[in-house]
Design a protein around this motif. Sequence first.
Motif, short mmCIF file in Angstrom:
data_model
loop_
_atom_site.label_atom_id
_atom_site.label_comp_id
_atom_site.label_asym_id
_atom_site.label_seq_id
_atom_site.Cartn_x
_atom_site.Cartn_y
_atom_site.Cartn_z
N ILE A 120 -15.39 44.37 49.29
CA ILE A 120 -16.72 44.43 48.67
C ILE A 120 -17.68 43.44 49.31
CG2 ILE A 120 -17.95 43.93 46.52
CD1 ILE A 120 -15.63 45.29 45.04
N GLU A 121 -17.23 42.23 49.58
CA GLU A 121 -18.15 41.20 50.09
C GLU A 121 -18.37 41.29 51.59
OE1 GLU A 121 -19.72 39.80 47.94
OE2 GLU A 121 -18.46 39.63 46.16
N LEU A 122 -17.33 41.65 52.35
CA LEU A 122 -17.42 41.62 53.80
C LEU A 122 -17.44 43.02 54.41
CD1 LEU A 122 -14.86 38.72 54.44
CD2 LEU A 122 -17.37 38.58 54.37
N GLY A 123 -17.36 44.05 53.57
CA GLY A 123 -17.40 45.41 54.08
C GLY A 123 -16.18 45.80 54.88
N LEU A 124 -15.04 45.16 54.61
CA LEU A 124 -13.82 45.46 55.37
C LEU A 124 -13.13 46.66 54.73
CD1 LEU A 124 -12.53 41.86 56.16
CD2 LEU A 124 -13.90 43.40 57.59
N VAL A 125 -13.63 47.82 55.08
CA VAL A 125 -13.10 49.09 54.60
C VAL A 125 -12.79 49.97 55.80
CG1 VAL A 125 -14.33 48.94 52.39
CG2 VAL A 125 -15.45 50.02 54.35
N GLY A 126 -12.22 51.13 55.56
CA GLY A 126 -11.90 52.03 56.66
C GLY A 126 -10.91 51.39 57.62
N ALA A 127 -11.18 51.50 58.92
CA ALA A 127 -10.27 50.94 59.93
C ALA A 127 -10.15 49.42 59.78
CB ALA A 127 -10.76 51.29 61.33
N ALA A 128 -11.27 48.75 59.45
CA ALA A 128 -11.21 47.30 59.27
C ALA A 128 -10.37 46.95 58.05
CB ALA A 128 -12.62 46.74 59.12
N GLY A 129 -10.46 47.74 56.99
CA GLY A 129 -9.64 47.49 55.82
C GLY A 129 -8.17 47.69 56.11
N GLN A 130 -7.85 48.71 56.91
CA GLN A 130 -6.46 48.93 57.29
C GLN A 130 -5.93 47.76 58.11
OE1 GLN A 130 -6.40 52.72 59.28
NE2 GLN A 130 -6.99 53.87 57.45
N ARG A 131 -6.76 47.27 59.05
CA ARG A 131 -6.34 46.13 59.85
C ARG A 131 -6.13 44.90 58.96
NH1 ARG A 131 -7.35 44.38 65.16
NH2 ARG A 131 -7.05 46.58 65.69
N LEU A 132 -7.04 44.68 58.05
CA LEU A 132 -6.92 43.54 57.13
C LEU A 132 -5.60 43.59 56.38
CD1 LEU A 132 -8.23 41.13 55.52
CD2 LEU A 132 -9.13 42.88 53.96
#
Length: 586
Positions: free
Chosen positions: A506-518
């Motif tokens: 929510i705060e850093l927009g780490l969703v999609g491919a970035a969320g998967q990497r996270l």
Amino acid sequence: MLVYGDVRRQADPDDEVARLLDAVETARGLGPGLARHAALVAALIAAGELVQGVADAAFRETGRDAHEGATVRLTGLLVRLAEAVWASWRSGFAVDAVPDRAELARACAGLGPAPLEIRLPEGFAFYAVYPEAYAASAAASGGGAGTTVIGLRSIGTSLGAMVAAGLGTADLVTVRPVGHPFRRVLRLSERLRDRFGAGGGVAVADEGPGLSGSSFGAVLCELEGRGIAADRVALFPSHAGAPGHAASEETRRLFGQARRHVLTFDDLVLRAGRPEHRLEAWLAPLVGPLSAPLDEISGGAWRARSFGDRAAWPPANPMQERRKFLARTAGGTWLAKFVGLGAEGERKVARAQGLHAAGFTPEVAGFCHGFLVERWMEGATPLAPGRVDPLRLAERVGDYLGFRAAAFPCAHGRGASLDALWEMARHNAAEALGEAAARAVDGWRDALPRLGAGLRPVETDNRLHPWEWLVQPDGTILKTDAVDHHAAHDLVGCQDIAWDLAGAAIELGLVGAAGQRLRAVVARRIGREPDPDLIAWLEIAYAAFQLGAATMAGHSAEPEERARLDGEVGRYRRHLAARLRVASPS
């Protein structure tokens, strides 16, 4: 909105006594100076928590405050420790008046085996309420040794002891105002009630007043009912303001007619007459002599140092911010931030040192009587997520969160349960978005037992907003403000690392491919895959909590700040609405 909560812990009485004895022995083993004085204050706080736990246990048994048995012995010891703290402060940290071990053992003997519920004294942990200020205020008040001091549990236990020390009296009792937060009352035994009408003055000690002032109001109402004239009553609050907007007319009347004696942190430390009492003197052994006056950046003022344009300032809640100062020396600029007195502050400093050693946070210079001192990163700029490759950011954030999860595990019970988060999310969603949103939250209710089965609580960060990250000139990303939001004055507390994964989305927009990497990086660090359903639920709970926090902060904000907070309210409202539309338990 549901946002705030008390930090409580279940404690074994023997463990609490051992903690107190260790704190006193630490003080006894140190020579004259600030370190010994700070250790004495740590012992005072530990003793105050023990008194509070024992007194509250007795209250739960009878439904009344009585001030009998072990509570009397422990309260006497607490006053002795307060006298030692006051003697140390008045002497410029030279006098050693630590009670001996035999005295401690006698006072602590005979405690039962039943667990105690210890409540965190919030002013000592968050708001730079220094107990020395209460003794100094009492000593200057004109009150005398014939005064009865009433300390309001929780923090008023130790603050009342300091008032007693300043007045030169040992007559301290503590009471627990109970009932609705805005309509507190006292429940007293007849013997204790009669004691308040025995003649002489009465001093009442607590932090606050808060939104309603009803804790002070409960005592004042009782005293008036006992026929004690207002001119015999002295209040010792932590600030000079009146009770807040939720105060009743009766509380305002009673509070307004009582004498008030206030000495703030600014009076005690920043404007201290004696050099050894000043913050500059505390910092110098850690960072060297200051080359300029301290520069306060509390209450959102830090934004002027990090963001050139006021239009670009992120929102802040000045009422909730810790006191913080920039200290400039020949060796650079340092940030001195209040993180808590006693053991609470020491734990946070140890956490900061561990995070720095792992490469995630700024250098730590040390700890001095409540203040964490770490390097101010002069050349760094706040993170702008759109200017950093999302996969690179996900890698760094994942490393950080994975390290926290592995390095800082904690026991269950130090944070809100999934049920409590569900209640908060439902309430806040209904208030912000209506009953349809509340029904969408209801859809998660039956999934909570399954989601909770694999929870592994850790000391989560709980503060992943972009402005809490710095980018150094070489591109290294550092986390700031990383030591204590899992132990803040709110209801969240420690959670599974999935809470921070939700926050990063929510705060850093780490969703999609970035969320998967996270999630993959965190999984590599902790050796297990985070539960995607748990993350989906916690994104809802996180958005609902932050929506409530921003809404509440806006109620007391100035117009310029309220506009920023209104923007945050809208952002979290959109996040919550979007997730309630598409997310459901599988």
